[in-house]
Design an enzyme around this catalytic site. Structure first.
Site, mmCIF file in Angstrom:
data_model
loop_
_atom_site.group_PDB
_atom_site.id
_atom_site.type_symbol
_atom_site.label_atom_id
_atom_site.label_comp_id
_atom_site.label_asym_id
_atom_site.label_seq_id
_atom_site.Cartn_x
_atom_site.Cartn_y
_atom_site.Cartn_z
ATOM 1 N N GLY A 135 31.232 44.252 38.299
ATOM 2 C CA GLY A 135 30.531 44.043 39.577
ATOM 3 C C GLY A 135 30.270 45.377 40.265
ATOM 4 N N HIS A 136 31.330 46.215 40.359
ATOM 5 C CA HIS A 136 31.145 47.546 40.967
ATOM 6 C C HIS A 136 30.169 48.377 40.129
ATOM 7 C CE1 HIS A 136 35.461 46.594 42.074
ATOM 8 N NE2 HIS A 136 34.947 46.815 43.260
ATOM 9 N N SER A 151 38.627 42.052 41.827
ATOM 10 C CA SER A 151 39.844 42.789 41.459
ATOM 11 C C SER A 151 41.059 41.866 41.536
ATOM 12 C CB SER A 151 40.051 43.971 42.409
ATOM 13 O OG SER A 151 38.905 44.786 42.380
ATOM 14 N N GLY A 170 28.095 44.141 47.142
ATOM 15 C CA GLY A 170 27.938 42.982 46.265
ATOM 16 C C GLY A 170 27.751 41.703 47.071
ATOM 17 N N GLN A 171 26.922 40.822 46.542
ATOM 18 C CA GLN A 171 26.664 39.531 47.188
ATOM 19 C C GLN A 171 27.934 38.669 47.246
ATOM 20 O OE1 GLN A 171 24.186 38.271 48.852
ATOM 21 N NE2 GLN A 171 24.981 36.176 48.959
#
Ligand code: PAF
Length: 291
Positions: free
Chosen positions: A44-45, A194, A155-156
């Site tokens: 995601g990151h 995470s 991020g959404q």
């Protein structure tokens, strides 16, 4: 102070050195992309970092587990960390600068100034995590001041955070474009986070209930359902059947301002937060009515 320079990724711990490095890039005409993170990076990151690398001339990533956004009963000490792995990812992608301040660098003794986006910070995530958004806004504003980015990436998955940051940027006339990129998911649809590492094997399996009830809600809206109450009831029923899951909240809100909706017209954001033991996971979907 520059603490390391490896494979052309500059790693800096001090605010003054970051400002100097960025000033140099800006004066050579480069646009600055910024991805704020708390480390323990996942795909995601990395999707945010890739987009910044693609769109801007100089990409800065911060790694800072921000204490002011954790409540007294939250997992600050246990928050997962793996700096070596994070650096390996960022070096491989070719990030330009990684800013890794310590707590005293960001919050020196006697620190007293906080930023709040009133009202918006009190609902949903804000209700479950009092003070959370005050901490997020404060640290993000500090980063914007230090890094002076042209574009910042979020991020959404943290939908309410993105709405609040956009509001802060508008209200304070900050000169930064906020880009919100789609949630990255595991094969079974679980949103990457995470915190997923805290889940036991059984909880991990059960955690797909978040995306499953959101998909169900999306189908209901696409089939013509407009009543948030009916959708909430069905989602609550699905989560209730999953014995390892404890519902925190379901939100059916306006995509732009996170205000709860009485009726779904064209579009809505549906967000959900669920506990698995002590682990709290969130997810959301934007849904469009076809009528
Ligand atoms: O989304 C996060 O990881 C954090 O809230 C952020 C934006 C890095 C601020 O600490």
């Amino acid at each position: 102070m520059r603490i390391k320079k490896e494979n052309s990724v500059e790693v800096i711990a001090k605010i003054s050195a970051v400002k100097a490095a960025i000033e140099k890039q800006k004066s050579s005409g480069k646009s600055i992309g910024f991805v704020p993170t708390m480390g323990f990076l996942h795909e995601g990151h990395l999707s945010l970092v890739r987009e910044s690398l693609r769109r801007t001339g100089y990409t800065v990533v911060s790694i800072f587990v921000n204490p002011t956004q954790f409540g007294p009963k939250e997992d600050l000490q246990e928050y997962p960390r793996n700096l070596e792995k994070d650096m390996a990812f960022l070096e491989e992608l070719g990030v330009d600068l990684v800013f890794i301040p310590d707590t005293l660098e960001m919050y020196p003794e006697g620190f007293k100034t906080y930023v709040e986006v009133t009202d918006l910070q009190d609902n949903f995530e804000g209700r479950s995590r009092p003070g959370h958004f005050r901490g997020v806004c404060t640290v993000v504003l500090k980063f914007f001041e230090i890094i002076n980015p042209d574009v910042a990436y979020f991020g959404q998955k943290d939908a309410q955070q993105s709405v609040i940051i956009k509001k802060m940027v508008g209200d304070l006339n900050l000169d930064v474009e906020i880009q919100v990129l789609p949630t990255v998911r595991e094969k079974d649809g679980l949103a990457l986070s995470s915190r997923n590492v805290y889940l036991t094997k059984d909880q991990r399996k059960a955690a797909s209930i978040l995306v499953n009830c959101l998909r169900k809600a999306k189908n209901m809206v696409e089939a013509g359902e407009k009543d948030p109450y009916v959708i909430t009831k069905e989602m609550t029923r699905m989560i209730g059947r999953q014995t390892l899951a404890d519902l925190d909240y379901i939100a059916i809100v306006d995509v732009g301002n996170f205000e709860p909706l009485d009726k779904i017209k064209k579009e809505a954001l549906i967000a959900v937060a669920v506990y698995f033991g002590k682990v709290r996971l969130i997810d959301n979907m934007i849904v469009q009515s076809k009528e």
